[in-house]
Design a protein around this motif. Structure first.
Motif, PDB file in Angstrom:
ATOM      1  N   THR A 139     -93.138   6.242  -4.378  1.00 45.56           N
ATOM      2  CA  THR A 139     -93.632   5.118  -5.169  1.00 45.56           C
ATOM      3  C   THR A 139     -92.516   4.474  -5.982  1.00 45.56           C
ATOM      4  O   THR A 139     -92.431   3.239  -6.093  1.00 45.56           O
ATOM      5  N   VAL A 140     -91.653   5.309  -6.559  1.00 42.38           N
ATOM      6  CA  VAL A 140     -90.514   4.798  -7.332  1.00 42.38           C
ATOM      7  C   VAL A 140     -89.641   3.908  -6.447  1.00 42.38           C
ATOM      8  O   VAL A 140     -89.244   2.806  -6.847  1.00 42.38           O
ATOM      9  N   LYS A 141     -89.359   4.388  -5.247  1.00 46.26           N
ATOM     10  CA  LYS A 141     -88.524   3.594  -4.333  1.00 46.26           C
ATOM     11  C   LYS A 141     -89.219   2.292  -3.945  1.00 46.26           C
ATOM     12  O   LYS A 141     -88.611   1.213  -3.977  1.00 46.26           O
ATOM     13  N   GLU A 142     -90.505   2.393  -3.614  1.00 52.18           N
ATOM     14  CA  GLU A 142     -91.244   1.224  -3.142  1.00 52.18           C
ATOM     15  C   GLU A 142     -91.378   0.160  -4.236  1.00 52.18           C
ATOM     16  O   GLU A 142     -91.074  -1.027  -4.012  1.00 52.18           O
ATOM     17  N   LYS A 143     -91.791   0.569  -5.423  1.00 54.87           N
ATOM     18  CA  LYS A 143     -92.076  -0.411  -6.480  1.00 54.87           C
ATOM     19  C   LYS A 143     -90.808  -0.982  -7.105  1.00 54.87           C
ATOM     20  O   LYS A 143     -90.835  -2.081  -7.677  1.00 54.87           O
ATOM     21  N   SER A 144     -89.701  -0.237  -7.004  1.00 59.64           N
ATOM     22  CA  SER A 144     -88.436  -0.764  -7.533  1.00 59.64           C
ATOM     23  C   SER A 144     -87.618  -1.446  -6.442  1.00 59.64           C
ATOM     24  O   SER A 144     -86.492  -1.876  -6.691  1.00 59.64           O
ATOM     25  N   LYS A 145     -88.188  -1.486  -5.240  1.00 65.24           N
ATOM     26  CA  LYS A 145     -87.510  -2.055  -4.072  1.00 65.24           C
ATOM     27  C   LYS A 145     -86.154  -1.378  -3.831  1.00 65.24           C
ATOM     28  O   LYS A 145     -85.159  -2.024  -3.494  1.00 65.24           O
ATOM     29  N   GLY A 146     -86.150  -0.072  -4.016  1.00 64.71           N
ATOM     30  CA  GLY A 146     -84.964   0.725  -3.724  1.00 64.71           C
ATOM     31  C   GLY A 146     -83.909   0.743  -4.808  1.00 64.71           C
ATOM     32  O   GLY A 146     -82.882   1.404  -4.660  1.00 64.71           O
ATOM     33  N   LYS A 147     -84.146   0.035  -5.912  1.00 67.29           N
ATOM     34  CA  LYS A 147     -83.133  -0.019  -6.972  1.00 67.29           C
ATOM     35  C   LYS A 147     -83.110   1.256  -7.817  1.00 67.29           C
ATOM     36  O   LYS A 147     -82.062   1.666  -8.318  1.00 67.29           O
ATOM     37  N   ILE A 148     -84.271   1.855  -8.004  1.00 72.32           N
ATOM     38  CA  ILE A 148     -84.377   3.069  -8.825  1.00 72.32           C
ATOM     39  C   ILE A 148     -84.666   4.247  -7.907  1.00 72.32           C
ATOM     40  O   ILE A 148     -85.481   4.140  -6.981  1.00 72.32           O
ATOM     41  N   THR A 149     -83.985   5.361  -8.146  1.00 70.50           N
ATOM     42  CA  THR A 149     -84.241   6.569  -7.364  1.00 70.50           C
ATOM     43  C   THR A 149     -84.875   7.631  -8.250  1.00 70.50           C
ATOM     44  O   THR A 149     -84.641   7.681  -9.458  1.00 70.50           O
ATOM     45  N   MET A 212     -77.831   8.127 -16.463  1.00 66.14           N
ATOM     46  CA  MET A 212     -78.498   8.294 -17.756  1.00 66.14           C
ATOM     47  C   MET A 212     -78.292   7.089 -18.666  1.00 66.14           C
ATOM     48  O   MET A 212     -78.979   6.948 -19.682  1.00 66.14           O
ATOM     49  N   GLY A 213     -77.310   6.261 -18.357  1.00 65.90           N
ATOM     50  CA  GLY A 213     -76.936   5.155 -19.227  1.00 65.90           C
ATOM     51  C   GLY A 213     -77.921   4.002 -19.207  1.00 65.90           C
ATOM     52  O   GLY A 213     -78.906   4.001 -18.456  1.00 65.90           O
ATOM     53  N   LYS A 214     -77.620   3.014 -20.000  1.00 70.25           N
ATOM     54  CA  LYS A 214     -78.498   1.848 -20.148  1.00 70.25           C
ATOM     55  C   LYS A 214     -78.827   1.207 -18.808  1.00 70.25           C
ATOM     56  O   LYS A 214     -79.969   0.821 -18.549  1.00 70.25           O
ATOM     57  N   ASP A 215     -77.824   1.090 -17.952  1.00 74.44           N
ATOM     58  CA  ASP A 215     -78.035   0.443 -16.652  1.00 74.44           C
ATOM     59  C   ASP A 215     -78.185   1.445 -15.512  1.00 74.44           C
ATOM     60  O   ASP A 215     -78.138   1.073 -14.338  1.00 74.44           O
ATOM     61  N   GLY A 216     -78.361   2.710 -15.852  1.00 75.41           N
ATOM     62  CA  GLY A 216     -78.521   3.733 -14.820  1.00 75.41           C
ATOM     63  C   GLY A 216     -79.885   3.637 -14.170  1.00 75.41           C
ATOM     64  O   GLY A 216     -80.915   3.658 -14.845  1.00 75.41           O
ATOM     65  N   ASN A 217     -79.914   3.542 -12.862  1.00 79.50           N
ATOM     66  CA  ASN A 217     -81.182   3.358 -12.158  1.00 79.50           C
ATOM     67  C   ASN A 217     -81.720   4.669 -11.593  1.00 79.50           C
ATOM     68  O   ASN A 217     -82.027   4.790 -10.410  1.00 79.50           O
ATOM     69  N   VAL A 218     -81.818   5.683 -12.464  1.00 78.84           N
ATOM     70  CA  VAL A 218     -82.387   6.979 -12.091  1.00 78.84           C
ATOM     71  C   VAL A 218     -83.657   7.188 -12.894  1.00 78.84           C
ATOM     72  O   VAL A 218     -83.667   7.020 -14.124  1.00 78.84           O
ATOM     73  N   PHE A 219     -84.740   7.531 -12.208  1.00 73.98           N
ATOM     74  CA  PHE A 219     -86.024   7.699 -12.885  1.00 73.98           C
ATOM     75  C   PHE A 219     -86.017   8.927 -13.793  1.00 73.98           C
ATOM     76  O   PHE A 219     -86.533   8.884 -14.911  1.00 73.98           O
ATOM     77  N   GLY A 220     -85.427  10.049 -13.317  1.00 74.83           N
ATOM     78  CA  GLY A 220     -85.462  11.234 -14.169  1.00 74.83           C
ATOM     79  C   GLY A 220     -84.550  12.345 -13.702  1.00 74.83           C
ATOM     80  O   GLY A 220     -83.974  12.319 -12.612  1.00 74.83           O
ATOM     81  N   TYR A 221     -84.421  13.346 -14.563  1.00 73.99           N
ATOM     82  CA  TYR A 221     -83.564  14.514 -14.333  1.00 73.99           C
ATOM     83  C   TYR A 221     -84.325  15.786 -14.693  1.00 73.99           C
ATOM     84  O   TYR A 221     -85.027  15.826 -15.711  1.00 73.99           O
ATOM     85  N   PHE A 222     -84.159  16.821 -13.879  1.00 74.04           N
ATOM     86  CA  PHE A 222     -84.638  18.144 -14.263  1.00 74.04           C
ATOM     87  C   PHE A 222     -83.614  18.721 -15.241  1.00 74.04           C
ATOM     88  O   PHE A 222     -82.440  18.860 -14.898  1.00 74.04           O
ATOM     89  N   MET A 223     -84.059  19.040 -16.446  1.00 73.50           N
ATOM     90  CA  MET A 223     -83.125  19.489 -17.469  1.00 73.50           C
ATOM     91  C   MET A 223     -83.738  20.572 -18.351  1.00 73.50           C
ATOM     92  O   MET A 223     -84.933  20.540 -18.650  1.00 73.50           O
ATOM     93  N   PRO A 224     -82.899  21.526 -18.805  1.00 73.43           N
ATOM     94  CA  PRO A 224     -83.328  22.459 -19.840  1.00 73.43           C
ATOM     95  C   PRO A 224     -83.179  21.774 -21.199  1.00 73.43           C
ATOM     96  O   PRO A 224     -82.629  20.666 -21.288  1.00 73.43           O
TER      97      PRO A 224
END
Length: 393
Positions: A139-149, A212-224
């Motif tokens: 869904t992330v890929k589809e709705k962002s048209k591939g810009k966000i992973t 992680m930055g302002k223009d970073g196109n990543v939806f999320g990270y697994f993090m402790p």
């Protein structure tokens, strides 16, 4: 450590952790313990979760109860932290001030854009198991048209899978084992790479952090917890001040955390008392203050946003409504406490650091289509055996 007029002069020895360097230096120091002068003896040392039971399964680390810590002192620690540092003989030889439960840290603005909400409870519903997580990635890929992973790179989900194995990475007869959970991670990472659900980055690399930055196109990270308040806060583009606080900037404040598809632990530092120390009472006092004192641990978490290994301190943090600015006012403790209660560290082994480092390094050739899955796994096993020649495939 040397006492000087009621003050203690502490001599810190620091060594890099990568590639077994820290363990090699520590092993040499502990081996020389009997012949070392009083001021040169190791009094206490730190171990990471990835190799803590290498030391807590030997007499190099002292029984914490023999040092003077009681069951009552340690009653508020999360069970998994005691489980990880207990030897096969049932003796606890290390304690930690730190809890390292992990979760999935997602970008609030992207969640609103893609799912119509950034409410952690509603996002958790979307990500509560791996089938849902996979669907969300599509869904992330589809709705962002591939810009966000969904994820940044190859290594992002490894700690979730490696902390949920059903057997140790090395069997009792010293054979390397590939648990089904690790195989699932390999297959899922290949699928995510092929489907464009990640950006093909590597853990800790600049392009991995850039997401992680302002223009970073990543939806999320697994993090402790430590990854949130140390790695991500700085990676967001905020300015880190001399006192450890941050001046907001970049994506700082545009994040939230949920449990995700599985509870997991990533990391954690343990204090061990060294056999042969001539400062046993001082070592015990440090352990009690840093790892058992509710008020001290409350302040550690309040001041640094780290997750502490003390249920009473964490309860107080919730009652006092201590929240994280980085997480947009969300309570880190409330979000991750349930994960901490569900972590199982019964399968940690002395080989975990090298196993995981080698697995990440060698499987990338498979994800990028350079070698077959079988060849990459064989290369990974050979890499581990370079450091531990007594192991076998």
């Amino acid at each position: 450590m040397t006492r000087v007029q009621n003050h203690v002069k502490v001599n810190f020895i620091q060594n890099a952790n990568e590639g077994n360097n820290y363990q090699d230096k520590l092993d040499a120091a502990l081996k020389a313990q009997d012949s070392a002068s009083a001021d040169d003896k190791v009094d206490m040392f730190l171990c990471e979760m990835d190799y803590v039971n290498k030391y807590t399964n030997t007499d190099k680390a002292l029984d914490v109860k023999a040092l003077g810590l009681t069951d009552e002192d340690m009653s508020q620690m999360y069970d998994y932290t005691k489980q990880a540092a207990t030897g096969v003989d049932g003796v606890l030889r290390g304690v930690s001030w730190q809890g390292c439960p992990g979760g999935f840290v997602y970008r609030r603005s992207y969640a609103k854009q893609i799912f119509g909400t950034d409410d952690p409870a509603k996002i958790q519903e979307q990500l509560s198991d791996w089938d849902k997580f996979d669907a969300a990635a599509a869904t992330v890929k589809e709705k962002s048209k591939g810009k966000i992973t969904m994820l940044s790179g190859f290594d992002d989900a490894l700690r979730v899978f490696s902390n949920n194995v059903s057997q140790k990475f090395v069997s009792d007869d010293k054979t390397l084992q590939l648990d089904s959970s690790i195989e699932n991670w390999i297959d899922k990472t290949k699928e995510y790479t092929d489907n464009g659900y990640n950006k093909k980055t590597s853990l800790w690399a600049k392009d991995w952090t850039a997401g992680m930055g302002k223009d970073g196109n990543v939806f999320g990270y697994f993090m402790p917890a430590w990854g949130i308040n140390f790695s991500m806060a700085e990676g967001s583009g905020a300015k880190k001040n001399d006192d450890g606080t941050f001046t907001p900037g970049g994506s700082y404040g545009d994040w939230a955390v949920v449990t995700g598809p599985q509870s997991f632990n990533w990391g954690g530092s343990f204090i061990c008392g060294a056999a042969g120390t001539d400062n046993a009472k001082l070592v015990a006092d440090i352990m009690k203050k840093l790892c058992c004192d509710k008020d001290i641990m409350f302040n550690i978490s309040k001041d640094t946003s780290d997750f502490v290994n003390n249920k009473a301190a964490n309860k107080k943090l919730e009652e006092k409504n201590v929240t994280s600015d980085f997480l947009g006012g969300q309570s880190l403790v409330k979000a991750l406490s349930s994960a901490a209660d569900n972590i199982n560290c019964s399968n940690v082994s002395p080989y975990d650091q090298m196993y995981i480092e080698s697995l990440m390094a060698k499987m990338k050739d498979y994800y990028q289509g350079k070698v077959s899955k079988e060849k990459a796994i064989d290369n990974f096993k050979n890499e581990v055996i370079k450091s531990y020649p007594d192991l076998k495939k």
